[in-house]
Motif scaffolding. Structure first.
Motif, PDB file in Angstrom:
ATOM      1  N   ILE A  23       0.840  -1.202   0.000  1.00 11.95           N
ATOM      2  CA  ILE A  23       0.000   0.000   0.000  1.00 11.95           C
ATOM      3  C   ILE A  23       0.872   1.248   0.000  1.00 11.95           C
ATOM      4  CG2 ILE A  23      -1.646   1.354   1.388  1.00 11.95           C
ATOM      5  CD1 ILE A  23      -2.816  -1.450   2.240  1.00 11.95           C
ATOM      6  N   ARG A  24       1.899   1.271   0.852  1.00 10.06           N
ATOM      7  CA  ARG A  24       2.805   2.432   0.892  1.00 10.06           C
ATOM      8  C   ARG A  24       3.532   2.603  -0.439  1.00 10.06           C
ATOM      9  NH1 ARG A  24       3.571   0.680   6.222  1.00 10.06           N
ATOM     10  NH2 ARG A  24       5.413  -0.506   5.629  1.00 10.06           N
ATOM     11  N   ALA A  25       3.943   1.486  -1.056  1.00  9.38           N
ATOM     12  CA  ALA A  25       4.649   1.556  -2.340  1.00  9.38           C
ATOM     13  C   ALA A  25       3.733   2.129  -3.424  1.00  9.38           C
ATOM     14  CB  ALA A  25       5.156   0.171  -2.745  1.00  9.38           C
ATOM     15  N   LEU A  26       2.477   1.690  -3.461  1.00 14.30           N
ATOM     16  CA  LEU A  26       1.530   2.235  -4.434  1.00 14.30           C
ATOM     17  C   LEU A  26       1.308   3.727  -4.195  1.00 14.30           C
ATOM     18  CD1 LEU A  26      -1.111  -0.630  -4.548  1.00 14.30           C
ATOM     19  CD2 LEU A  26       0.286   0.171  -6.476  1.00 14.30           C
ATOM     20  N   ALA A  27       1.193   4.108  -2.939  1.00 13.48           N
ATOM     21  CA  ALA A  27       0.987   5.523  -2.613  1.00 13.48           C
ATOM     22  C   ALA A  27       2.169   6.364  -3.110  1.00 13.48           C
ATOM     23  CB  ALA A  27       0.805   5.693  -1.098  1.00 13.48           C
ATOM     24  N   ARG A  28       3.375   5.899  -2.861  1.00 14.34           N
ATOM     25  CA  ARG A  28       4.563   6.638  -3.334  1.00 14.34           C
ATOM     26  C   ARG A  28       4.609   6.692  -4.852  1.00 14.34           C
ATOM     27  NH1 ARG A  28       7.092   3.747   0.674  1.00 14.34           N
ATOM     28  NH2 ARG A  28       7.868   2.245  -0.837  1.00 14.34           N
ATOM     29  N   GLU A  29       4.360   5.545  -5.484  1.00 16.29           N
ATOM     30  CA  GLU A  29       4.449   5.452  -6.941  1.00 16.29           C
ATOM     31  C   GLU A  29       3.481   6.413  -7.636  1.00 16.29           C
ATOM     32  OE1 GLU A  29       3.906   2.120 -10.485  1.00 16.29           O
ATOM     33  OE2 GLU A  29       4.142   1.457  -8.404  1.00 16.29           O
ATOM     34  N   TYR A  30       2.282   6.560  -7.078  1.00 14.23           N
ATOM     35  CA  TYR A  30       1.261   7.376  -7.726  1.00 14.23           C
ATOM     36  C   TYR A  30       1.019   8.721  -7.048  1.00 14.23           C
ATOM     37  CZ  TYR A  30       0.403   3.267 -10.505  1.00 14.23           C
ATOM     38  OH  TYR A  30       0.552   2.211 -11.361  1.00 14.23           O
ATOM     39  N   GLY A  31       1.838   9.056  -6.066  1.00 10.66           N
ATOM     40  CA  GLY A  31       1.705  10.345  -5.400  1.00 10.66           C
ATOM     41  C   GLY A  31       0.393  10.496  -4.639  1.00 10.66           C
ATOM     42  N   LEU A  32      -0.040   9.414  -4.006  1.00 11.16           N
ATOM     43  CA  LEU A  32      -1.288   9.404  -3.253  1.00 11.16           C
ATOM     44  C   LEU A  32      -1.003   9.171  -1.778  1.00 11.16           C
ATOM     45  CD1 LEU A  32      -3.259   6.974  -5.609  1.00 11.16           C
ATOM     46  CD2 LEU A  32      -3.515   9.459  -5.500  1.00 11.16           C
ATOM     47  N   THR A  33      -2.018   9.385  -0.959  1.00  5.87           N
ATOM     48  CA  THR A  33      -1.913   8.987   0.438  1.00  5.87           C
ATOM     49  C   THR A  33      -2.288   7.513   0.541  1.00  5.87           C
ATOM     50  OG1 THR A  33      -4.211   9.493   0.962  1.00  5.87           O
ATOM     51  CG2 THR A  33      -2.604  11.310   1.201  1.00  5.87           C
ATOM     52  N   GLU A  34      -1.911   6.905   1.645  1.00  7.46           N
ATOM     53  CA  GLU A  34      -2.306   5.511   1.862  1.00  7.46           C
ATOM     54  C   GLU A  34      -3.831   5.387   1.891  1.00  7.46           C
ATOM     55  OE1 GLU A  34       0.030   7.020   3.757  1.00  7.46           O
ATOM     56  OE2 GLU A  34       1.827   5.774   3.641  1.00  7.46           O
ATOM     57  N   SER A  35      -4.497   6.385   2.462  1.00  6.92           N
ATOM     58  CA  SER A  35      -5.957   6.382   2.516  1.00  6.92           C
ATOM     59  C   SER A  35      -6.558   6.404   1.113  1.00  6.92           C
ATOM     60  CB  SER A  35      -6.447   7.577   3.325  1.00  6.92           C
ATOM     61  OG  SER A  35      -7.839   7.594   3.386  1.00  6.92           O
ATOM     62  N   GLU A  36      -5.977   7.207   0.225  1.00  4.59           N
ATOM     63  CA  GLU A  36      -6.472   7.265  -1.155  1.00  4.59           C
ATOM     64  C   GLU A  36      -6.266   5.934  -1.867  1.00  4.59           C
ATOM     65  OE1 GLU A  36      -5.925  11.941  -2.360  1.00  4.59           O
ATOM     66  OE2 GLU A  36      -4.117  10.711  -2.173  1.00  4.59           O
ATOM     67  N   VAL A  37      -5.145   5.271  -1.607  1.00  5.00           N
ATOM     68  CA  VAL A  37      -4.891   3.953  -2.199  1.00  5.00           C
ATOM     69  C   VAL A  37      -5.940   2.966  -1.709  1.00  5.00           C
ATOM     70  CG1 VAL A  37      -3.296   1.995  -2.266  1.00  5.00           C
ATOM     71  CG2 VAL A  37      -2.424   4.315  -2.559  1.00  5.00           C
ATOM     72  N   LEU A  38      -6.200   2.954  -0.402  1.00  8.50           N
ATOM     73  CA  LEU A  38      -7.201   2.039   0.142  1.00  8.50           C
ATOM     74  C   LEU A  38      -8.579   2.321  -0.426  1.00  8.50           C
ATOM     75  CD1 LEU A  38      -6.008   1.904   3.835  1.00  8.50           C
ATOM     76  CD2 LEU A  38      -5.956   0.039   2.176  1.00  8.50           C
ATOM     77  N   ASP A  39      -8.939   3.598  -0.559  1.00  2.00           N
ATOM     78  CA  ASP A  39     -10.227   3.954  -1.161  1.00  2.00           C
ATOM     79  C   ASP A  39     -10.347   3.367  -2.562  1.00  2.00           C
ATOM     80  OD1 ASP A  39     -11.110   5.423   1.029  1.00  2.00           O
ATOM     81  OD2 ASP A  39     -10.545   7.360   0.156  1.00  2.00           O
ATOM     82  N   GLN A  40      -9.297   3.519  -3.363  1.00  2.45           N
ATOM     83  CA  GLN A  40      -9.341   3.014  -4.728  1.00  2.45           C
ATOM     84  C   GLN A  40      -9.406   1.494  -4.769  1.00  2.45           C
ATOM     85  OE1 GLN A  40      -6.466   4.677  -7.412  1.00  2.45           O
ATOM     86  NE2 GLN A  40      -6.914   6.771  -6.778  1.00  2.45           N
ATOM     87  N   LEU A  41      -8.659   0.831  -3.892  1.00  3.38           N
ATOM     88  CA  LEU A  41      -8.692  -0.632  -3.862  1.00  3.38           C
ATOM     89  C   LEU A  41     -10.070  -1.150  -3.470  1.00  3.38           C
ATOM     90  CD1 LEU A  41      -5.220  -1.349  -2.222  1.00  3.38           C
ATOM     91  CD2 LEU A  41      -5.884  -1.788  -4.599  1.00  3.38           C
ATOM     92  N   VAL A  42     -10.696  -0.509  -2.503  1.00  2.00           N
ATOM     93  CA  VAL A  42     -12.048  -0.911  -2.098  1.00  2.00           C
ATOM     94  C   VAL A  42     -13.025  -0.685  -3.246  1.00  2.00           C
ATOM     95  CG1 VAL A  42     -13.978  -0.360  -0.561  1.00  2.00           C
ATOM     96  CG2 VAL A  42     -11.670  -0.618   0.373  1.00  2.00           C
TER      97      VAL A  42
END
Length: 50
Positions: free
Chosen positions: A16-35
């Motif tokens: 999750i942290r790696a995706l957030a860094r890669e796409y310039g998002l917060t971890e919360s935004e990554v989780l929102d998108q995954l859900v």
């Protein structure tokens, strides 16, 4: 807005942290998108394996 708590394994948290860094998002935004993606899969009638 409602709040949910999710406890991730260390490996999942790293992903999750790696995706957030890669796409310039917060971890919360990554989780929102995954859900959202998971819910769309269910709505489309596709089988989702846990």
């Amino acid at each position: 807005m409602e709040r949910f708590e999710y406890l991730a394994s260390q490996s999942t948290a790293r992903e999750i942290r790696a995706l957030a860094r890669e796409y310039g998002l917060t971890e919360s935004e990554v989780l929102d998108q995954l859900v959202e993606l998971g819910l769309e899969e269910l709505e489309d009638g596709r089988r989702v394996e846990p």
